[in-house]
Motif scaffolding. Structure first.
Motif, PDB file in Angstrom:
ATOM      1  N   ASP A  70       0.825  -1.215   0.000  1.00 33.86           N
ATOM      2  CA  ASP A  70       0.000   0.000   0.000  1.00 33.86           C
ATOM      3  C   ASP A  70       0.857   1.262   0.000  1.00 33.86           C
ATOM      4  N   ALA A  71       1.934   1.236   0.766  1.00 29.20           N
ATOM      5  CA  ALA A  71       2.819   2.409   0.826  1.00 29.20           C
ATOM      6  C   ALA A  71       3.413   2.704  -0.541  1.00 29.20           C
ATOM      7  N   ASP A  78       3.303  10.168  -7.122  1.00 29.21           N
ATOM      8  CA  ASP A  78       4.110  11.228  -6.504  1.00 29.21           C
ATOM      9  C   ASP A  78       5.199  10.589  -5.648  1.00 29.21           C
ATOM     10  N   LYS A  79       6.395  10.494  -6.188  1.00 29.00           N
ATOM     11  CA  LYS A  79       7.505   9.834  -5.491  1.00 29.00           C
ATOM     12  C   LYS A  79       7.948  10.596  -4.242  1.00 29.00           C
ATOM     13  N   GLU A  80       7.523  11.854  -4.108  1.00 29.42           N
ATOM     14  CA  GLU A  80       7.928  12.665  -2.965  1.00 29.42           C
ATOM     15  C   GLU A  80       6.776  12.886  -1.983  1.00 29.42           C
ATOM     16  N   PHE A  81       5.750  12.054  -2.071  1.00 31.41           N
ATOM     17  CA  PHE A  81       4.631  12.121  -1.117  1.00 31.41           C
ATOM     18  C   PHE A  81       5.150  11.696   0.251  1.00 31.41           C
ATOM     19  N   PHE A  82       5.300  12.651   1.162  1.00 36.41           N
ATOM     20  CA  PHE A  82       6.039  12.378   2.387  1.00 36.41           C
ATOM     21  C   PHE A  82       5.360  11.347   3.286  1.00 36.41           C
ATOM     22  N   LYS A  83       4.027  11.310   3.283  1.00 31.43           N
ATOM     23  CA  LYS A  83       3.330  10.308   4.107  1.00 31.43           C
ATOM     24  C   LYS A  83       3.601   8.898   3.578  1.00 31.43           C
ATOM     25  N   GLY A  84       3.654   8.774   2.248  1.00 28.90           N
ATOM     26  CA  GLY A  84       3.958   7.478   1.649  1.00 28.90           C
ATOM     27  C   GLY A  84       5.384   7.050   1.929  1.00 28.90           C
ATOM     28  N   LEU A  85       6.314   8.008   1.880  1.00 35.01           N
ATOM     29  CA  LEU A  85       7.717   7.702   2.188  1.00 35.01           C
ATOM     30  C   LEU A  85       7.854   7.226   3.630  1.00 35.01           C
ATOM     31  N   LEU A 111      12.968  15.949   2.558  1.00 41.05           N
ATOM     32  CA  LEU A 111      11.832  16.688   1.990  1.00 41.05           C
ATOM     33  C   LEU A 111      11.081  17.487   3.045  1.00 41.05           C
ATOM     34  N   ARG A 112      10.898  16.893   4.220  1.00 42.10           N
ATOM     35  CA  ARG A 112      10.137  17.558   5.278  1.00 42.10           C
ATOM     36  C   ARG A 112      10.913  17.498   6.592  1.00 42.10           C
ATOM     37  N   PRO A 113      11.965  18.302   6.717  1.00 36.22           N
ATOM     38  CA  PRO A 113      12.815  18.243   7.915  1.00 36.22           C
ATOM     39  C   PRO A 113      12.106  18.655   9.193  1.00 36.22           C
ATOM     40  N   GLU A 114      10.954  19.341   9.070  1.00 33.93           N
ATOM     41  CA  GLU A 114      10.265  19.798  10.277  1.00 33.93           C
ATOM     42  C   GLU A 114       9.456  18.690  10.948  1.00 33.93           C
TER      43      GLU A 114
END
Length: 485
Positions: A70-71, A78-85, A111-114
Motif C-alpha cells: 500500500d505504501a 508522486d515519489k515525494e509524497f512524504f506520508k507514503g515515504l 523533503l520535510r525536515p520539520e
C-alpha cells in the motif's frame, strides 16, 4: 462494512468510509479499519492518503508485506509524497529491513525536515542496525576460525567448474566446529535438541531412503528442516550476534561509561515508544501525550541525554501544531517560539527552519501578515530545497499582496516562479504565475497580468485542475475587459 454491503458495493461516500476507518484505527480496531479503508478505495482506488491509512493498519496487525504494498502504491504518482515515504520506511522497518528503512526515513527527512517522525525513524533504524552488526569502532574482525572447508580439493575443483560450492548436505557437516556449535546452541535454545535429533535421523541410511505418504523423500524433508533451523540461526545472529553479546560484556567493565550509556539507551527506548505514537490524527490526544512526554524529558540531564534540547524542540513543535489544529493560536505561538529558542541555543539549522516556518504559519492564519513575513524572511537563508523555496517565496508574496505592497508581492512571485522552473514543478509554476498576475493587476500592468494568467491557465490544463481553470478563466476575462476600457 457488512458482508451484504461488500457484495452490493459501497452505499456511502468516500469521505464517510475514510472517517469511519480513522475512528476505528484510533480505537485500536485495526481489522475493521482495514475493511472501511478498503471500501473507500473501491470508490477512489488511487487515493494516496487512504492507501497510507490502510498501510498503517497492516503494520499494526503485523502484516508488513501488505503495508509495504500500500505504501508503494501511494507513491506511484508522486515519489515525494512524504506520508507514503514515511509509511514505506515503517513497513520496511517492521519487516526487519533496517538499512532500506533508513534510506526512506532520510529521504522523507530531506523533503520535510520539520516532521519529527522522520527524525525518530532515522534514530530507531540506526539503533536497530547497530544492534544487528554493532558499531564499526567496537568490532574487530580477525582472520581466525575454521576455514578448512575452503581448502578441500573437492571444493576447489567444483569452484573451478563454475559450481557454487559444496552441496547442502556436505555444507551442513563441513561447517560444524565447536565454536559454531556453541553459537547455534545459544541462538536456537530448545530447538537445538531438535536439530541434533534431525541429524541423527539423517545418519539412518534405511530411514532416509523412505518416502512420506505424499511421495516426498524423507532424506530431502530432513535436510530442509535442518536448513530451516540454520536459516533461523543466521537470522537471530543478525538480530543480536554472539560477538555483540561479547562486546557488551567488555563494555560493561567500564562502569561509569556503561551507566551513562544505559541511561541514554533507556531514554532512547522511552522516546521511540512514546514519540512514535504522537501522530494519532487526533489533536487532543496528540496534545495530551506530547505534554506527558515533555514533562518526563524536562527531568533528564543533558549529560545523560545529550540530545535533550533537540527532543524538547520536537515536542514543543508537536504541541504547537496540535494547538493550531485546536484553534488556540496564542499558546501555539508560545510553543513554536520555545522551539525556536532551543534551536538557536543549539545552533541547529533544520529545527530553526522548522520553528520559523510554524511561526509564520500561525501569524498568517490570524491575519498578522507582517509578522508572518518577518518570520519567513528570516527562514529564507536556511532553505536549500527547491520545492520548499518555491513554496516559501510564494507565501511571502501572498502576505505582501495582503499588505497592499504589490511591488514586493510581484518580486517574490517571480522568485517563486524561478524556483519552480528550476525543479520543473508545474503546480508551483501555476501558483507563482497567478500571484504575479494578481500583483501586476493591482499595479496596473495589465499586459503582464494577462500574460501570467494565460501561463497559469496552460499549467492548470496540464494538471487537469478544473477548479483552478475556472477561477483563472474568470480572472483572465476580467483583466482583458479592463484592458479594453
Amino acid at each position: 462494512m457488512s458482508e451484504k454491503e461488500g457484495e452490493q458495493g459501497p452505499k456511502s461516500t468516500f469521505s464517510t468510509y475514510m472517517a469511519e476507518g480513522d475512528q476505528l484505527y484510533h480505537k485500536g480496531d485495526y481489522l475493521k479499519a482495514i475493511d472501511s479503508y478498503t471500501t473507500a478505495l473501491i470508490l477512489k482506488p488511487d487515493d494516496k492518503n487512504c492507501l497510507v491509512a490502510r498501510s498503517r493498519c497492516y503494520v499494526k496487525i503485523g502484516d508488513p508485506e501488505n503495508a509495504l504494498r500500500d505504501a508503494e502504491a501511494s507513491l506511484k504518482e508522486d515519489k515525494e509524497f512524504f506520508k507514503g515515504l514515511y509509511q514505506k520506511a515503517e513497513a520496511l522497518y517492521t519487516m526487519g529491513d533496517f538499512e532500506f528503512s533508513l534510506v526512506f526515513y532520510h529521504r522523507g527527512h530531506k523533503l520535510r525536515p520539520e516532521l519529527q517522525g522522520f527524525r525518530l525513524g532515522i534514530q530507531k533504524a540506526q539503533e536497530a542496525i547497530n544492534n544487528s552488526v554493532g558499531s564499526p569502532s567496537s568490532v574487530k574482525l580477525e582472520n581466525k576460525g575454521d576455514l578448512s572447508v575452503w581448502k578441500s580439493d573437492e571444493i576447489k575443483k567444483s569452484l573451478a567448474k563454475g559450481q557454487k560450492g559444496p552441496s547442502k548436505e556436505r555444507r551442513l557437516h563441513a561447517q560444524k566446529t565447536p565454536k559454531t556449535e556453541r553459537t547455534a546452541k545459544q541462538l536456537l535454545g530448545e530447538l537445538y535438541s531438535d536439530r541434533e535429533y534431525l541429524e541423527k535421523l539423517l545418519k539412518d541410511e534405511d530411514l532416509v531412503k523412505g518416502r512420506t505418504s505424499g511421495g516426498e523423500r524423507l532424506h530431502d524433508l530432513i535436510l530442509s528442516c535442518i536448513s530451516y533451523l540454520d536459516t533461523r540461526t543466521e537470522f537471530w545472529q543478525q538480530q543480536k550476534p554472539i560477538y555483540a553479546h561479547q562486546r557488551d560484556r567488555k563494555l560493561s567493565q567500564q562502569q561509569r561509561k556503561h551507566s551513562r550509556q544505559n541511561t541514554m539507551s533507556d531514554a532512547t527506548h522511552y522516546l521511540l515508544t512514546n514519540l512514535d505514537q504522537l501522530d494519532t490524527g487526533c489533536p487532543q490526544e496528540t496534545l495530551k501525550r506530547a505534554n506527558e512526554v515533555l514533562k518526563v524529558v524536562q527531568g533528564w540531564t543533558e549529560e545523560a541525554f545529550p540530545n535533550k534540547r533537540e527532543v524538547l524542540g520536537n515536542l514543543h513543535s508537536c504541541i504547537g501544531n496540535a494547538l493550531i489544529d485546536l484553534g488556540d493560536m496564542d499558546k501555539a505561538l508560545t510553543h513554536h517560539y520555545k522551539d525556536l529558542e532551543l534551536a538557536t541555543q543549539s545552533n541547529q539549522i533544520d529545527p530553526k527552519s522548522r520553528a520559523l516556518d510554524n511561526i509564520g504559519r500561525v501569524y498568517a492564519r490570524i491575519g498578522n501578515f507582517q509578522k508572518a513575513v518577518d518570520a519567513w524572511e528570516e527562514k529564507v537563508p536556511l532553505v536549500q530545497d527547491g520545492l520548499e523555496r518555491a513554496w516559501l517565496f510564494h507565501e511571502i508574496g501572498r502576505c505582501y499582496l495582503e499588505l497592499k505592497q504589490h511591488g514586493k508581492a510581484q518580486q517574490y512571485g517571480s522568485k517563486s516562479l524561478t524556483a519552480a522552473n528550476e525543479i520543473g514543478d508545474e503546480k508551483w509554476q501555476l501558483n507563482a504565475n497567478v500571484l504575479i498576475a494578481q500583483a501586476e493587476l493591482e499595479r496596473g500592468n495589465l499586459e503582464y497580468c494577462i500574460s501570467h494568467f494565460e501561463s497559469a491557465l496552460d499549467k492548470a490544463a496540464v494538471l487537469q485542475d478544473d477548479p483552478a481553470k475556472k477561477a483563472i478563466q474568470k480572472a483572465l476575462c476580467e483583466a482583458k475587459e479592463r484592458a479594453t476600457k
